[in-house]
Design a protein around this motif. Sequence first.
Motif, PDB file in Angstrom:
ATOM      1  N   VAL A 263      96.479  27.414  49.204  1.00 50.90           N
ATOM      2  CA  VAL A 263      96.145  28.364  48.613  1.00 50.90           C
ATOM      3  C   VAL A 263      94.581  27.845  48.441  1.00 50.90           C
ATOM      4  CG1 VAL A 263      96.096  29.379  46.339  1.00 50.90           C
ATOM      5  CG2 VAL A 263      98.177  28.494  47.202  1.00 50.90           C
ATOM      6  N   VAL A 264      93.669  29.124  48.688  1.00 53.21           N
ATOM      7  CA  VAL A 264      92.265  28.955  48.525  1.00 53.21           C
ATOM      8  C   VAL A 264      91.845  29.307  47.259  1.00 53.21           C
ATOM      9  CG1 VAL A 264      89.956  29.156  49.803  1.00 53.21           C
ATOM     10  CG2 VAL A 264      92.195  28.841  51.050  1.00 53.21           C
TER      11      VAL A 264
ATOM     12  N   GLY B  20      84.972  30.596  50.943  1.00 51.84           N
ATOM     13  CA  GLY B  20      86.476  30.846  50.857  1.00 51.84           C
ATOM     14  C   GLY B  20      87.129  31.673  51.611  1.00 51.84           C
ATOM     15  N   SER B  21      86.447  33.040  52.029  1.00 55.65           N
ATOM     16  CA  SER B  21      86.864  33.844  52.933  1.00 55.65           C
ATOM     17  C   SER B  21      86.917  33.288  54.399  1.00 55.65           C
ATOM     18  CB  SER B  21      86.014  35.131  52.985  1.00 55.65           C
ATOM     19  OG  SER B  21      84.600  34.824  53.255  1.00 55.65           O
ATOM     20  N   LYS B  22      85.937  32.399  54.623  1.00 56.70           N
ATOM     21  CA  LYS B  22      85.736  31.999  55.931  1.00 56.70           C
ATOM     22  C   LYS B  22      86.912  30.654  56.094  1.00 56.70           C
ATOM     23  CE  LYS B  22      80.641  32.460  56.026  1.00 56.70           C
ATOM     24  NZ  LYS B  22      80.837  33.766  56.921  1.00 56.70           N
TER      25      LYS B  22
ATOM     26  N   ALA C   7      92.982  33.201  46.601  1.00 56.52           N
ATOM     27  CA  ALA C   7      93.541  33.281  45.118  1.00 56.52           C
ATOM     28  C   ALA C   7      92.094  33.456  44.497  1.00 56.52           C
ATOM     29  CB  ALA C   7      93.835  32.139  44.631  1.00 56.52           C
ATOM     30  N   ALA C   8      91.778  34.641  43.756  1.00 52.61           N
ATOM     31  CA  ALA C   8      90.850  35.353  43.038  1.00 52.61           C
ATOM     32  C   ALA C   8      90.998  36.169  42.072  1.00 52.61           C
ATOM     33  CB  ALA C   8      89.876  35.638  44.055  1.00 52.61           C
TER      34      ALA C   8
ATOM     35  N   ALA D  47      98.979  22.594  49.659  1.00 56.10           N
ATOM     36  CA  ALA D  47      97.734  22.075  49.546  1.00 56.10           C
ATOM     37  C   ALA D  47      96.775  23.252  48.668  1.00 56.10           C
ATOM     38  CB  ALA D  47      96.874  21.489  50.743  1.00 56.10           C
ATOM     39  N   VAL D  48      95.907  22.834  47.799  1.00 57.63           N
ATOM     40  CA  VAL D  48      94.970  23.868  47.325  1.00 57.63           C
ATOM     41  C   VAL D  48      93.523  23.408  47.575  1.00 57.63           C
ATOM     42  CG1 VAL D  48      94.259  24.764  45.115  1.00 57.63           C
ATOM     43  CG2 VAL D  48      96.700  24.315  45.335  1.00 57.63           C
ATOM     44  N   VAL D  49      92.813  24.453  48.002  1.00 53.67           N
ATOM     45  CA  VAL D  49      91.445  24.309  48.259  1.00 53.67           C
ATOM     46  C   VAL D  49      90.684  25.198  47.032  1.00 53.67           C
ATOM     47  CG1 VAL D  49      89.454  24.807  49.645  1.00 53.67           C
ATOM     48  CG2 VAL D  49      91.754  23.986  50.788  1.00 53.67           C
ATOM     49  N   ASP D  50      89.874  24.379  46.471  1.00 49.77           N
ATOM     50  CA  ASP D  50      88.845  24.974  45.296  1.00 49.77           C
ATOM     51  C   ASP D  50      87.400  25.250  45.802  1.00 49.77           C
ATOM     52  OD1 ASP D  50      87.917  26.023  43.048  1.00 49.77           O
ATOM     53  OD2 ASP D  50      88.179  24.262  41.797  1.00 49.77           O
TER      54      ASP D  50
END
Length: 251
Positions: free
Chosen positions: A4-5, A13-15, A30-31, A53-56
Amino acid sequence: MKIVVVGGTGLIGSKVVARLAGQGHEAVAAAPSTGVDTLTGEGLAEALAGAQAVVDVSNSPSFERAAVLEFFETSTGNLLAAEAAAGVGHHVALSVVGTERMPDNGYFAAKIAQERLIEKSGIPFSLVHATQFFEFVRGIADDATDGDTVRIAPVLFQPIAGEEVAQAVARVAAGQPLNGRTEVAGPEQTRMDAFFRDALAAWGDPRTVVADPQATYFGSVPGERTLVPGEDATLGRIRYRDWLDQSDAGR
């Protein structure tokens, strides 16, 4: 792997989402526009269900000192709590090279607070520290402008293309947690005033760049090496002038 980004519809984030999807991962953007709000917690549990995993890579809409601190503390706190409940095994956060070297800066102080929450959460983590993005250098020049003069501190500077930041973040997200940080920067290190003198000439911008040792960088005076990485940093390959010539954003 489901990743999840957070901030997945933005510049970086889009990249990241595109790169992870291209590698065969289930990359979820996620937005607020996709129904996920880390400030209120809305949609977090649903988005994180089954995620490994989560990317912030989210960012505060305001850089005012109190507002940016509240954003990162609230957003990160809610996100970490939801990750713990969902059993997420890797938290990746994008941060800034030099945060600890300019703690009097409101934005840098907020990023330090964010990183401390992550480090104390008990969730395996990775911090990606990046230098300034090519996409933001015009904003840096505008912030430093006084009339027809751009006042820039003559300190070291090593910006990077957003695409290469996303590449680094995606690589870390797909790997094992570092439980520490890694740094990424552009291929060219130069003096900040020299960089902007060349950049404005390339833009056809008539403003004059002046080297001013007391010039501030978004409210704080940077030191000689505040904005550049250490010797172990991963360096990109895209040079600013090439990026400027080839990208729509540059033009």
